[in-house]
Scaffold this active site. Structure first.
Site, PDB file in Angstrom:
ATOM      1  N   GLU A 190      13.355   1.632  -2.180  1.00 56.30           N
ATOM      2  CA  GLU A 190      13.649   0.389  -2.899  1.00 56.30           C
ATOM      3  C   GLU A 190      13.515   0.575  -4.400  1.00 56.30           C
ATOM      4  O   GLU A 190      12.429   0.364  -4.959  1.00 56.30           O
ATOM      5  CB  GLU A 190      12.685  -0.730  -2.445  1.00 56.30           C
ATOM      6  CG  GLU A 190      12.886  -1.182  -1.018  1.00 56.30           C
ATOM      7  CD  GLU A 190      11.948  -2.318  -0.612  1.00 56.30           C
ATOM      8  OE1 GLU A 190      11.006  -2.633  -1.370  1.00 56.30           O
ATOM      9  OE2 GLU A 190      12.162  -2.879   0.476  1.00 56.30           O
ATOM     10  N   GLU A 221      14.911  -1.480   6.539  1.00 56.41           N
ATOM     11  CA  GLU A 221      13.580  -2.102   6.566  1.00 56.41           C
ATOM     12  C   GLU A 221      13.732  -3.613   6.572  1.00 56.41           C
ATOM     13  O   GLU A 221      14.528  -4.165   5.810  1.00 56.41           O
ATOM     14  CB  GLU A 221      12.770  -1.668   5.334  1.00 56.41           C
ATOM     15  CG  GLU A 221      11.322  -2.136   5.395  1.00 56.41           C
ATOM     16  CD  GLU A 221      10.540  -1.823   4.119  1.00 56.41           C
ATOM     17  OE1 GLU A 221      10.365  -0.634   3.796  1.00 56.41           O
ATOM     18  OE2 GLU A 221      10.124  -2.787   3.445  1.00 56.41           O
TER      19      GLU A 221
HETATM   20  C1  IDC Z   1       3.573  -2.994   1.927  1.00 55.55           C
HETATM   21  C2  IDC Z   1       2.534  -2.869   3.028  1.00 55.55           C
HETATM   22  C3  IDC Z   1       1.163  -3.109   2.460  1.00 55.55           C
HETATM   23  C4  IDC Z   1       0.937  -2.168   1.275  1.00 55.55           C
HETATM   24  C5  IDC Z   1       2.079  -2.333   0.256  1.00 55.55           C
HETATM   25  C6  IDC Z   1       1.957  -1.351  -0.907  1.00 55.55           C
HETATM   26  O1  IDC Z   1       2.841  -3.758   4.073  1.00 55.55           O
HETATM   27  O2  IDC Z   1       0.178  -2.907   3.455  1.00 55.55           O
HETATM   28  O3  IDC Z   1      -0.302  -2.494   0.664  1.00 55.55           O
HETATM   29  O4  IDC Z   1       3.298  -2.090   0.890  1.00 55.55           O
HETATM   30  O5  IDC Z   1       2.021  -0.038  -0.466  1.00 55.55           O
HETATM   31  C7  IDC Z   1       8.555  -3.496   0.983  1.00 55.55           C
HETATM   32  C8  IDC Z   1       8.146  -2.078   0.914  1.00 55.55           C
HETATM   33  C9  IDC Z   1       6.937  -1.807   1.769  1.00 55.55           C
HETATM   34  C10 IDC Z   1       5.962  -2.979   1.709  1.00 55.55           C
HETATM   35  C11 IDC Z   1       6.644  -4.188   2.326  1.00 55.55           C
HETATM   36  C12 IDC Z   1       5.744  -5.432   2.413  1.00 55.55           C
HETATM   37  O6  IDC Z   1       9.196  -1.190   1.250  1.00 55.55           O
HETATM   38  O7  IDC Z   1       6.301  -0.637   1.310  1.00 55.55           O
HETATM   39  O8  IDC Z   1       4.819  -2.636   2.480  1.00 55.55           O
HETATM   40  N1  IDC Z   1       7.852  -4.479   1.563  1.00 55.55           N
HETATM   41  O9  IDC Z   1       5.319  -5.830   1.151  1.00 55.55           O
HETATM   42  N2  IDC Z   1       9.645  -4.024   0.451  1.00 55.55           N
HETATM   43  C13 IDC Z   1       9.628  -5.359   0.656  1.00 55.55           C
HETATM   44  C14 IDC Z   1       8.478  -5.668   1.360  1.00 55.55           C
END
Ligand code: IDC
Length: 336
Positions: A170, A258
């Site tokens: 992303e 995702e």
């Molecule tokens: C989130 C995880 C969380 C972690 C965070 C940072 O759920 O536990 O603390 O990342 O590493 C994304 C991302 C994905 C995110 C997810 C939810 O690709 O890494 O995971 N998210 O926030 N894009 C939109 C949402």
């Protein structure tokens, strides 16, 4: 002599009927979502098709960061997800940022990536390898490391149709398509294709893989490219779906590599109705999707309850999100 001809004709007809039914029997036993049935995937206009030219949709789950939850990602658990949960694609999220103990500065993560790919190959499943940029918001920041990683990966798996390459999770913040992503994508796709010319590549787009207009104005000139679009049920709605339709109408293929049942924080409430609107929409258009995420972290989007420990049966520890995912992926076992 006449009699002989008749006997011969009967034998030929018999063989033909046997051949035809044998084929039918074979096909009826086939797992239509397996790699052995579908082989190399191709992009045909805005569709993703198999080697027979049939349009295909795959649905599955993504790991959380493999640097954090590695011990959960075993052969037994992935097999359970396939059999009992109904997944047919698995995504390996390899964070890149050194601040997250990602690949840059922690290169041995690639050994876990190879181990997980080999498990998925053994299970006859597709597997997406995700170069998980996030706080490192522009893929150009670690472009050299990405080139090295994808070069080695695509050489090792050049003949393996299971492997799908997701080259930048992303891009976000001030990352712009033309300035910060397109050139990176050209570099990494060329690197991959030098080794594995038939591979399917998913390209992340700016604004957390939700940007389409700038991509459509200046698309990549490669075959077999799908653009990543990510959604979270509590944050993204019909506006994003309309943009996807518009983008696809211009001939681009989309892969939802995702998506979450919660809002974009990955935590809080599970949005069942909104998630269902999304998965119905994606099923109608045969757009593949992968859920975030396979972990037992104490957050709404996690598949498992925090009480799960390795060795327990996953199915006994499904969180609210996990139960929704199971109802979506394997509805026929809902009441069993
Ligand atoms: C989130 C995880 C969380 C972690 C965070 C940072 O759920 O536990 O603390 O990342 O590493 C994304 C991302 C994905 C995110 C997810 C939810 O690709 O890494 O995971 N998210 O926030 N894009 C939109 C949402």
């Amino acid at each position: 002599m006449k009699k002989f001809k008749w006997i011969l004709a009967a034998i030929v007809a018999g063989l033909a009927i046997y051949g035809a039914t044998k084929d039918l029997i074979k096909v009826s036993n086939t797992d239509f979502k397996s790699v052995s049935y579908n082989d190399w995937l191709r992009v045909d206009g805005n569709k993703i098709v198999n080697r027979r030219g049939e349009e295909v949709q795959f649905t599955g789950i993504s790991t959380h960061g493999i640097q954090w939850f590695s011990e959960l990602y075993t052969k037994e658990n992935i097999e359970t997800l396939k059999k009992d949960m109904g997944i047919n694609i698995f995504r390996i999220a390899m964070y890149t940022n050194p601040d997250d103990n990602g690949y840059v500065g922690n290169n041995n993560l690639k050994e876990k990536v190879y181990e997980l790919i080999d498990i998925c190959v053994g299970l006859d499943m597709y597997v997406v390898v995700d170069w998980h940029i996030l706080n490192d918001n522009k893929p150009t920041i670690y472009q050299e490391e990405a080139r090295g990683f994808f070069s080695e990966l695509s050489a090792k798996y050049k003949d393996t149709p299971n492997v799908i390459y997701e080259i930048c999770n992303e891009p976000n913040g001030d990352a712009e398509w033309e300035r910060d992503v397109k050139g990176y994508a050209e570099d990494i796709i060329s690197t991959i294709r030098d080794n594995s010319p038939k591979s399917l590549v998913i390209v992340g787009t700016p604004r957390w893989s939700r940007e389409m207009v700038n991509v459509a104005n200046s698309p990549l000139a490669f075959e077999n490219i799908a653009y990543a679009i990510h959604f979270y049920a509590g944050s993204d709605n019909i506006t994003l779906r309309d943009k996807i339709d518009n983008f696809r109408d211009q001939g681009f293929a989309v892969f939802v590599s995702e998506c979450g049942t919660t809002d974009a924080t990955g935590d809080g409430e599970v949005y069942e109705d909104a998630f269902k609107r999304w998965t119905d929409y994606l099923a109608d258009r045969k757009i593949s999707w992968i859920n975030w995420s396979f972990s037992n972290k104490d957050e709404g989007s996690a598949l498992l309850k925090p009480e799960y420990t390795v060795g327990d049966n996953l199915m006994d520890y499904l969180s609210e999100s996990g139960q929704l995912l199971k109802r979506t992926l394997k509805p026929e076992t809902e009441n069993k």
